[in-house]
Motif scaffolding. Structure first.
Motif, mmCIF file in Angstrom:
data_model
loop_
_atom_site.group_PDB
_atom_site.id
_atom_site.type_symbol
_atom_site.label_atom_id
_atom_site.label_comp_id
_atom_site.label_asym_id
_atom_site.label_seq_id
_atom_site.Cartn_x
_atom_site.Cartn_y
_atom_site.Cartn_z
ATOM 1 N N LYS A 210 0.860 -0.638 0.160
ATOM 2 C CA LYS A 210 0.207 0.088 -0.160
ATOM 3 C C LYS A 210 0.774 0.734 -0.414
ATOM 4 N N ASN A 211 1.723 1.060 0.734
ATOM 5 C CA ASN A 211 3.084 2.175 0.170
ATOM 6 C C ASN A 211 3.809 2.551 -1.297
ATOM 7 N N GLN A 331 12.035 3.164 1.527
ATOM 8 C CA GLN A 331 10.820 3.407 1.370
ATOM 9 C C GLN A 331 9.838 2.969 2.542
ATOM 10 N N GLN A 332 10.786 2.304 3.522
ATOM 11 C CA GLN A 332 10.063 1.360 4.462
ATOM 12 C C GLN A 332 11.196 1.417 5.886
ATOM 13 N N THR A 394 10.378 8.294 -1.152
ATOM 14 C CA THR A 394 11.064 8.647 -0.230
ATOM 15 C C THR A 394 12.792 8.699 -0.830
#
Length: 398
Positions: A210-211, A331-332, A394
């Motif tokens: 979902k990111n 990103q995580q 990001t």
């Protein structure tokens, strides 16, 4: 490093991570020279034998989704030990298969076990390193992993001169057993385990997807391996059946391709000092498309020209893997096991599709390969240019 790890000093840790990351190339490249021989020995077809390749990558990718989230709940070490044990027994089963159906089944189980190594290795890198150091470590590990496909076809061809293809799978079992023994001394790197249920850990895959920053980059960098996997599936038929090379000569040509892959991460890290990663990634995608044109038009004329062109595509595909993986992990903040699983899953899954696609028309393998490289390079380049500057991506610290 963000935590302590005493496997046996830094170099030993990197070598260990490279070893458990090397199961995909080792499990594939080592027996590539034997594919034409296996068609005759098992009294089957080229398409059926190629299923041992494509099914391996397909179920390897499924295994990544299985093991990755579990490594967040139970830790990296238990997952690694379980997967490698399965890999060893499956490799022995493959060695004693009596028909192609048994071999395909053995390869499926072998893939499910071996996938634990890849997903755990990527998660460990996220556990231990951050920022520019992580990018550097990934480049080093990838360069070390490429040594396997560089030496494997030469070793495989040498074994075939004195033994049968079955010995190759016994050697894979021995390599798996070595990694298993080494894993016993591995020190757990996961500091905080997932406290929910097993089902809940698998559901974290959807949370990561979902990111938008992660999923956008995942699509782009998962397409690049398609060109590489298509070459793996067609290489022995092109060089041995098409150009009439011996198994030993094929091993040398394949070693050249692996050398191109090995220098990719090194070139990236040197260029990284002077050129923005975004520009390097764009250049690699363009190079893939241009070389694909050369392969489709001129590749059938000479094995040397084909090797040079495909080598450049391979180098580009491996090179973008370093910044691509780094960008996706950035990103995580959490769920690194699930992120690692998704990164490797989509690369393997789409790659297996490329392996099947290139052999749909066996009479035009070189042209098929060129078209795939053109398509992958162009699509990846367009998607990359469209999204790499978007606000939801990001950016890693410089």
């Amino acid at each position: 490093m963000t935590s302590n790890q005493n496997i046996s000093k830094r170099k030993g840790a990197l070598a260990f991570l490279a070893l458990i990351s090397a199961f995909p190339p080792l499990s594939t490249v080592l027996y590539l020279p034997a594919l034409p021989q296996m068609v005759k020995a098992l009294d089957t077809t080229q398409t059926s034998v190629n299923m041992t390749l494509s099914m391996f990558f397909l179920f390897y990718s499924v295994g990544l989704l299985f093991w990755g989230p579990l490594s967040e709940k139970f830790g990296r070490k238990p997952i690694l030990l379980s997967g490698l044990t399965i890999y060893v027994f499956a490799s022995v089963f493959c060695a004693f298969s009596q028909n192609v159906e048994q071999l395909i089944a053995g390869r499926i189980v072998q893939a499910l076990g071996g996938s634990a190594g890849t997903v755990v290795a990527t998660a460990i890198v996220k556990d231990l390193y951050s920022g520019r150091e992580r990018e550097k470590v990934m480049a080093i590990i990838m360069s070390m992993v490429i040594i396997a496909p560089m030496l494997a076809p030469v070793l495989g061809a040498l074994l075939l001169k004195h033994t049968s293809w079955r010995t190759i799978f016994l050697m894979l079992a021995a390599i798996g057993a070595t990694a298993l023994l080494r894993s016993i001394f591995f020190q757990e790197t996961l500091s905080g385990k997932f406290t929910g249920s097993v089902i809940g850990s698998w559901c974290r895959l959807f949370v990561v997807l979902k990111n938008p920053g992660f999923s956008s980059l995942l699509l782009i960098f998962s397409l690049a391996p398609v060109a590489l996997m298509a070459f793996l599936a067609s290489a022995s038929y092109i060089y041995i059946d098409g150009f009439g090379l011996t198994e030993g000569q094929f091993g040398l040509f394949f070693a050249f391709n692996a050398t191109c892959a090995m220098v990719g991460p090194t070139i990236y890290m040197r260029m990284r000092r002077h050129v923005e990663p975004k520009m390097i990634i764009t250049g690699c995608f363009i190079l893939m498309a241009v070389c694909g044109i050369v392969v489709s038009v001129f590749g059938h004329m000479s094995p040397w020209l084909l090797a040079l062109s495909v080598g450049m595509v391979t180098m580009a595909a491996i090179t973008v893997r370093v910044p691509g993986t780094h960008l996706m992990l950035e990103q995580q903040e959490e769920d690194s096991g699930s992120a690692s699983a998704l990164i490797n899953f989509f690369a393997m899954f789409l790659g297996s599709m490329g392996m099947q696609l290139v052999t749909l028309w066996p009479g035009t393998l070189v042209m098929n390969l060129g078209y795939i490289q053109i398509g992958v390079g162009m699509v990846c380049c367009i998607l990359w240019l469209l999204c790499h500057n978007r606000s939801f991506i990001t950016q890693p610290p410089s």
